[in-house]
Write a protein that holds these residues in place. Sequence first.
Motif, PDB file in Angstrom:
ATOM      1  N   LYS A 157       0.728  -1.094  -0.022  1.00  0.00           N
ATOM      2  CA  LYS A 157      -0.117  -0.058  -0.092  1.00  0.00           C
ATOM      3  C   LYS A 157       0.900   1.327  -0.168  1.00  0.00           C
ATOM      4  O   LYS A 157       0.627   2.153  -0.645  1.00  0.00           O
ATOM      5  CB  LYS A 157      -0.839  -0.062   1.244  1.00  0.00           C
ATOM      6  N   ASN A 158       1.716   1.267   0.766  1.00  0.00           N
ATOM      7  CA  ASN A 158       2.824   2.540   0.767  1.00  0.00           C
ATOM      8  C   ASN A 158       3.481   2.779  -0.808  1.00  0.00           C
ATOM      9  O   ASN A 158       3.288   3.912  -1.015  1.00  0.00           O
ATOM     10  CB  ASN A 158       4.060   2.453   1.533  1.00  0.00           C
ATOM     11  N   SER A 159       3.886   1.723  -1.586  1.00  0.00           N
ATOM     12  CA  SER A 159       4.391   1.838  -2.663  1.00  0.00           C
ATOM     13  C   SER A 159       3.239   2.443  -3.784  1.00  0.00           C
ATOM     14  O   SER A 159       3.165   3.327  -4.388  1.00  0.00           O
ATOM     15  CB  SER A 159       4.758   0.767  -3.321  1.00  0.00           C
ATOM     16  N   LEU A 160       1.976   1.947  -3.662  1.00  0.00           N
ATOM     17  CA  LEU A 160       0.765   2.255  -4.201  1.00  0.00           C
ATOM     18  C   LEU A 160       0.419   3.741  -4.057  1.00  0.00           C
ATOM     19  O   LEU A 160      -0.042   4.691  -4.833  1.00  0.00           O
ATOM     20  CB  LEU A 160      -0.372   1.433  -3.963  1.00  0.00           C
ATOM     21  N   TYR A 161       0.453   4.357  -2.664  1.00  0.00           N
ATOM     22  CA  TYR A 161       0.072   5.682  -2.417  1.00  0.00           C
ATOM     23  C   TYR A 161       1.212   6.496  -2.848  1.00  0.00           C
ATOM     24  O   TYR A 161       0.796   7.519  -3.373  1.00  0.00           O
ATOM     25  CB  TYR A 161      -0.038   5.749  -0.851  1.00  0.00           C
ATOM     26  N   LYS A 162       2.502   6.124  -3.118  1.00  0.00           N
ATOM     27  CA  LYS A 162       3.433   6.878  -3.640  1.00  0.00           C
ATOM     28  C   LYS A 162       3.084   7.130  -5.246  1.00  0.00           C
ATOM     29  O   LYS A 162       3.261   8.237  -5.790  1.00  0.00           O
ATOM     30  CB  LYS A 162       4.860   6.383  -3.582  1.00  0.00           C
ATOM     31  N   LEU A 163       2.602   6.033  -5.804  1.00  0.00           N
ATOM     32  CA  LEU A 163       2.232   6.278  -7.203  1.00  0.00           C
ATOM     33  C   LEU A 163       1.197   6.962  -7.353  1.00  0.00           C
ATOM     34  O   LEU A 163       1.250   8.017  -8.084  1.00  0.00           O
ATOM     35  CB  LEU A 163       1.938   4.780  -7.768  1.00  0.00           C
ATOM     36  N   VAL A 164       0.229   6.857  -6.680  1.00  0.00           N
ATOM     37  CA  VAL A 164      -1.057   7.551  -6.658  1.00  0.00           C
ATOM     38  C   VAL A 164      -0.791   9.326  -6.447  1.00  0.00           C
ATOM     39  O   VAL A 164      -1.539   9.782  -7.023  1.00  0.00           O
ATOM     40  CB  VAL A 164      -1.956   7.146  -5.400  1.00  0.00           C
ATOM     41  N   ASN A 165       0.079   9.303  -5.510  1.00  0.00           N
ATOM     42  CA  ASN A 165       0.378  10.710  -5.490  1.00  0.00           C
ATOM     43  C   ASN A 165       1.208  11.427  -6.646  1.00  0.00           C
ATOM     44  O   ASN A 165       1.515  12.640  -6.749  1.00  0.00           O
ATOM     45  CB  ASN A 165       1.235  10.846  -4.092  1.00  0.00           C
ATOM     46  N   ARG A 166       1.782  10.614  -7.486  1.00  0.00           N
ATOM     47  CA  ARG A 166       2.352  11.151  -8.728  1.00  0.00           C
ATOM     48  C   ARG A 166       1.136  12.108  -9.683  1.00  0.00           C
ATOM     49  O   ARG A 166       0.282  11.388  -9.825  1.00  0.00           O
ATOM     50  CB  ARG A 166       2.922  10.317  -9.534  1.00  0.00           C
ATOM     51  N   ASN A 167       1.663  13.046 -10.133  1.00  0.00           N
ATOM     52  CA  ASN A 167       0.878  13.864 -11.043  1.00  0.00           C
ATOM     53  C   ASN A 167       0.549  12.769 -12.245  1.00  0.00           C
ATOM     54  O   ASN A 167      -0.534  13.161 -12.767  1.00  0.00           O
ATOM     55  CB  ASN A 167       1.416  15.137 -11.363  1.00  0.00           C
ATOM     56  N   ASP A 168       1.321  12.231 -12.701  1.00  0.00           N
ATOM     57  CA  ASP A 168       1.149  11.395 -14.144  1.00  0.00           C
ATOM     58  C   ASP A 168       0.351  10.012 -13.652  1.00  0.00           C
ATOM     59  O   ASP A 168       0.047   9.329 -14.734  1.00  0.00           O
ATOM     60  CB  ASP A 168       2.224  11.137 -14.729  1.00  0.00           C
ATOM     61  N   PHE A 169       0.049   9.683 -12.567  1.00  0.00           N
ATOM     62  CA  PHE A 169      -0.668   8.393 -12.199  1.00  0.00           C
ATOM     63  C   PHE A 169      -2.043   8.686 -12.383  1.00  0.00           C
ATOM     64  O   PHE A 169      -2.622   9.657 -11.938  1.00  0.00           O
ATOM     65  CB  PHE A 169      -0.420   7.932 -11.007  1.00  0.00           C
ATOM     66  N   PRO A 170      -2.879   7.867 -13.227  1.00  0.00           N
ATOM     67  CA  PRO A 170      -4.275   8.034 -13.411  1.00  0.00           C
ATOM     68  C   PRO A 170      -5.218   7.743 -11.916  1.00  0.00           C
ATOM     69  O   PRO A 170      -4.911   6.613 -11.353  1.00  0.00           O
ATOM     70  CB  PRO A 170      -4.624   6.938 -14.455  1.00  0.00           C
ATOM     71  N   LYS A 171      -5.928   8.733 -11.677  1.00  0.00           N
ATOM     72  CA  LYS A 171      -6.749   8.466 -10.526  1.00  0.00           C
ATOM     73  C   LYS A 171      -7.828   9.451 -10.521  1.00  0.00           C
ATOM     74  O   LYS A 171      -7.841  10.593 -10.988  1.00  0.00           O
ATOM     75  CB  LYS A 171      -5.903   8.555  -9.349  1.00  0.00           C
ATOM     76  N   VAL A 172      -8.822   9.310  -9.596  1.00  0.00           N
ATOM     77  CA  VAL A 172     -10.200   9.987  -9.443  1.00  0.00           C
ATOM     78  C   VAL A 172     -10.311   9.834  -8.188  1.00  0.00           C
ATOM     79  O   VAL A 172     -10.505   8.872  -7.281  1.00  0.00           O
ATOM     80  CB  VAL A 172     -11.347   9.441 -10.191  1.00  0.00           C
ATOM     81  N   LYS A 173     -10.513  11.090  -7.500  1.00  0.00           N
ATOM     82  CA  LYS A 173     -10.604  11.441  -6.297  1.00  0.00           C
ATOM     83  C   LYS A 173     -12.324  11.915  -5.953  1.00  0.00           C
ATOM     84  O   LYS A 173     -12.724  12.734  -6.634  1.00  0.00           O
ATOM     85  CB  LYS A 173      -9.802  12.427  -5.683  1.00  0.00           C
ATOM     86  N   VAL A 174     -12.610  10.964  -4.825  1.00  0.00           N
ATOM     87  CA  VAL A 174     -14.116  11.102  -4.629  1.00  0.00           C
ATOM     88  C   VAL A 174     -14.322  11.580  -3.449  1.00  0.00           C
ATOM     89  O   VAL A 174     -14.195  10.561  -2.575  1.00  0.00           O
ATOM     90  CB  VAL A 174     -15.300  10.158  -5.148  1.00  0.00           C
ATOM     91  N   GLY A 175     -14.224  12.624  -2.964  1.00  0.00           N
ATOM     92  CA  GLY A 175     -14.064  12.758  -1.184  1.00  0.00           C
ATOM     93  C   GLY A 175     -12.782  12.428  -0.885  1.00  0.00           C
ATOM     94  O   GLY A 175     -11.626  12.857  -1.618  1.00  0.00           O
ATOM     95  N   LYS A 176     -12.710  11.449   0.145  1.00  0.00           N
ATOM     96  CA  LYS A 176     -11.043  11.068   0.466  1.00  0.00           C
ATOM     97  C   LYS A 176     -10.945   9.655  -0.083  1.00  0.00           C
ATOM     98  O   LYS A 176      -9.858   9.279  -0.050  1.00  0.00           O
ATOM     99  CB  LYS A 176     -11.313  10.876   2.047  1.00  0.00           C
ATOM    100  N   LYS A 177     -11.747   9.057  -0.999  1.00  0.00           N
ATOM    101  CA  LYS A 177     -11.805   7.750  -1.717  1.00  0.00           C
ATOM    102  C   LYS A 177     -10.802   8.202  -2.924  1.00  0.00           C
ATOM    103  O   LYS A 177     -11.188   9.111  -3.788  1.00  0.00           O
ATOM    104  CB  LYS A 177     -12.944   7.306  -1.933  1.00  0.00           C
ATOM    105  N   ILE A 178     -10.070   7.234  -3.273  1.00  0.00           N
ATOM    106  CA  ILE A 178      -9.167   7.265  -4.282  1.00  0.00           C
ATOM    107  C   ILE A 178      -9.445   6.061  -5.512  1.00  0.00           C
ATOM    108  O   ILE A 178      -9.198   4.780  -4.817  1.00  0.00           O
ATOM    109  CB  ILE A 178      -7.546   7.315  -3.990  1.00  0.00           C
ATOM    110  N   LEU A 179      -9.900   6.264  -6.506  1.00  0.00           N
ATOM    111  CA  LEU A 179     -10.178   5.300  -7.545  1.00  0.00           C
ATOM    112  C   LEU A 179      -9.389   5.289  -8.559  1.00  0.00           C
ATOM    113  O   LEU A 179      -8.987   6.318  -9.109  1.00  0.00           O
ATOM    114  CB  LEU A 179     -11.777   5.427  -8.050  1.00  0.00           C
ATOM    115  N   ILE A 180      -8.725   3.986  -8.944  1.00  0.00           N
ATOM    116  CA  ILE A 180      -7.978   4.131 -10.192  1.00  0.00           C
ATOM    117  C   ILE A 180      -8.691   3.610 -11.293  1.00  0.00           C
ATOM    118  O   ILE A 180      -8.807   2.293 -11.153  1.00  0.00           O
ATOM    119  CB  ILE A 180      -6.616   3.322  -9.778  1.00  0.00           C
ATOM    120  N   PRO A 181      -8.851   4.156 -12.268  1.00  0.00           N
ATOM    121  CA  PRO A 181      -9.774   3.418 -13.577  1.00  0.00           C
ATOM    122  C   PRO A 181      -8.652   2.469 -14.413  1.00  0.00           C
ATOM    123  O   PRO A 181      -7.565   2.590 -14.307  1.00  0.00           O
ATOM    124  CB  PRO A 181      -9.680   4.646 -14.474  1.00  0.00           C
TER     125      PRO A 181
END
Length: 63
Positions: free
Chosen positions: A23-47
Amino acid sequence: MAKDQERICFTVSELAEILPLGKNSLYKLVNRNDFPKVKVGKKILIPAIGLTKWLEDNSGLIS
């Protein structure tokens, strides 16, 4: 979910069960600007489509 249905998005926890990353590595990826994600409130979804494209663009291993 039926086997013939494909996921359209994943949470970080779901990806941690699928990918060989913690999870720590995935959160580092999710926080990258070029990584695809959608934030819905505090929930992070990866298409799923965005993840596949990002992996193709950044790995050179998937064709």
